[in-house]
Design an enzyme around this catalytic site. Structure first.
Site, PDB file in Angstrom:
ATOM      1  N   LYS A  38     -26.270 -37.567  -7.177  1.00 43.98           N
ATOM      2  CA  LYS A  38     -25.340 -37.987  -7.728  1.00 43.98           C
ATOM      3  C   LYS A  38     -24.687 -37.779  -9.382  1.00 43.98           C
ATOM      4  CE  LYS A  38     -27.911 -41.990  -9.231  1.00 43.98           C
ATOM      5  NZ  LYS A  38     -27.871 -43.731  -9.243  1.00 43.98           N
ATOM      6  N   HIS A 162     -35.193 -50.183  -3.211  1.00 47.36           N
ATOM      7  CA  HIS A 162     -34.758 -49.327  -4.794  1.00 47.36           C
ATOM      8  C   HIS A 162     -35.864 -50.382  -5.817  1.00 47.36           C
ATOM      9  CE1 HIS A 162     -33.481 -47.311  -7.443  1.00 47.36           C
ATOM     10  NE2 HIS A 162     -32.657 -47.633  -8.382  1.00 47.36           N
ATOM     11  N   ARG A 216     -36.588 -40.336  -3.753  1.00 42.21           N
ATOM     12  CA  ARG A 216     -35.956 -40.135  -3.970  1.00 42.21           C
ATOM     13  C   ARG A 216     -35.880 -39.614  -5.779  1.00 42.21           C
ATOM     14  NH1 ARG A 216     -35.169 -45.248  -1.710  1.00 42.21           N
ATOM     15  NH2 ARG A 216     -34.843 -46.118  -3.332  1.00 42.21           N
ATOM     16  N   TYR A 257     -10.908 -38.519 -40.020  1.00 38.09           N
ATOM     17  CA  TYR A 257     -10.114 -39.370 -39.578  1.00 38.09           C
ATOM     18  C   TYR A 257     -10.918 -40.973 -40.484  1.00 38.09           C
ATOM     19  CZ  TYR A 257      -7.375 -38.032 -36.197  1.00 38.09           C
ATOM     20  OH  TYR A 257      -6.602 -37.511 -35.264  1.00 38.09           O
ATOM     21  N   MET A 304     -11.820 -36.296 -31.331  1.00 38.40           N
ATOM     22  CA  MET A 304     -11.940 -36.290 -29.826  1.00 38.40           C
ATOM     23  C   MET A 304     -12.109 -35.166 -29.894  1.00 38.40           C
ATOM     24  SD  MET A 304      -8.183 -36.985 -27.632  1.00 38.40           S
ATOM     25  CE  MET A 304      -7.820 -38.905 -27.496  1.00 38.40           C
TER      26      MET A 304
END
Ligand SMILES: Cc1ncc(COP(=O)(O)O)c(C=O)c1O
Length: 357
Positions: A38, A162, A216, A257, A304
């Site tokens: 995932k 789980h 898993r 900044y 950024m």
């Protein structure tokens, strides 16, 4: 080689992933690993990770979202995929037509399943103490199975739970395991697949669990763990960038900044083309990064798209800077940011190309 025009990338070592898979497999007799891929394989790049694992004969994967399963199926139509998150009845048809296995964990999905009129494979989720997803009561699950059984389109392939604390609280882990065992005894059904362990439980306890068929494996496939002393695991993710600009900062001059950094003496500054939009978050400021095997201080706020590092005269344009995965480990970054290694790798955004060795 991806189409990239700046020196920032994630170097993913697929051989290490193979080695981690083989190591964990060697601990398990007669049980299969379902890799958890995932969240873009925990940031490592799902398609290449699945490709590597398919080459090792893995044929069952776990993801969280139906979208993630569809992405894999597009490239690898024959692999089995279990979606562990909640898929709503409206989307059962998409899972069915793509032969994707769903997790059924609540009453709403169950009601949808009773009326669903196409072929669908499911695993039932049991909540043994995490109180996130799943049915809690064995008798309820027994009834659910009886009623789903009347719908011949539905294949009840498996059941799972789980653990909330496999890495942190053995007593609670044992409580959940015992609870799962009791619930399975109450249900008394012959499941083809029964699974419970995540990475920590797989490595430490799976061999002592007699009634499961699969585990898993997530974070440790990627060489990471929250447990101590697992030195055989090999991390697979390095975050790299380059020196893209060099400037002199005179004593007293400010940087970046908010002018939060002021030079106490004349220094050399390297600008790195990576920032918080790449997932290298602002909380990483005032730390260290690696250049040519040595560590250098990062300074100023993280922008950024750029950040700063104090360098010396030996450092040149285009020199490689490793932000983590070399002498600065992923765990070091997690500790620095008061988080866990999972978050460090997952948060690197798709703007950072993944390159594979
Ligand atoms: C239901 C489920 N199973 C397995 C895993 C894999 O856990 P780990 O990454 O700790 O191996 C996860 C990850 O969060 C999960 O949510």
């Amino acid at each position: 080689m991806s189409n990239r025009f700046r020196g920032t990338y994630a170097e993913i070592n697929l051989n290490n992933i193979e080695s981690n898979y083989n190591y964990v497999k060697s601990l398990l007799k007669n049980k299969s690993i379902m890799p958890v891929v995932k969240a873009n394989a925990y940031g490592h790049g799902v398609i290449e990770v699945v490709r590597k694992l398919v080459s090792l004969d893995v044929n069952y994967f776990c993801v969280s979202l139906l979208e993630e399963a569809l992405e894999i199926k597009e490239v690898f139509p024959d692999v089995n995929i279990l979606v562990m998150g909640v898929v709503m009845p409206n989307d059962f048809a998409t899972a069915s037509s793509n032969k994707i296995t769903l997790t059924i964990s609540n009453e709403f999905q169950y009601q949808g399943l009773l009326e669903f009129d196409d072929e669908l494979s499911i695993h039932l989720k049991v909540d043994t103490g995490m109180n996130r997803l799943g049915f809690k009561d064995g008798l309820v699950i027994k009834e659910v199975i009886k009623n789903i059984g009347k719908n011949s389109y539905i294949n009840i392939e498996g059941i799972f739970t789980h653990f909330a604390t496999a890495d942190s609280d053995e007593k609670y882990y044992q409580f959940q395991l015992d609870n799962f065992k009791k619930i399975l005894a109450t249900i008394d059904y012959d499941f083809k697949m029964i699974h419970a362990s995540n990475s920590s439980s797989t490595i430490k306890y799976e061999q002592n669990i007699s009634f499961t068929t699969h585990c898993r494996l997530g974070i440790s496939l990627y060489g990471l763990t929250l447990d101590k002393g697992m030195s055989l695991l090999k991390p697979a993710f390095k975050l790299k960038t380059v020196i893209s600009e060099i400037k002199e900062l005179a004593k007293g001059e400010y940087l970046g900044y908010g002018i939060t950094y002021q030079a106490k003496e004349n220094i050399l500054v390297g600008v790195l083309p990576i920032g918080y939009a790449d997932g290298f978050l602002r909380q990483n400021r005032d730390s260290i990064a690696e250049i040519n095997g040595k560590s250098f201080n990062t300074i100023g706020t993280i922008c950024m798209d750029q950040m700063f590092i104090e360098i010396d005269k030996t450092i040149k344009y285009n020199d490689t800077v490793t932000l983590f995965g070399g002498i600065i480990s992923i765990d070091d970054v997690a500790t620095r940011n008061n988080t866990i290694n999972y978050e460090v790798v997952c948060q690197i955004t798709s703007r950072v190309p993944r390159e594979y060795i």
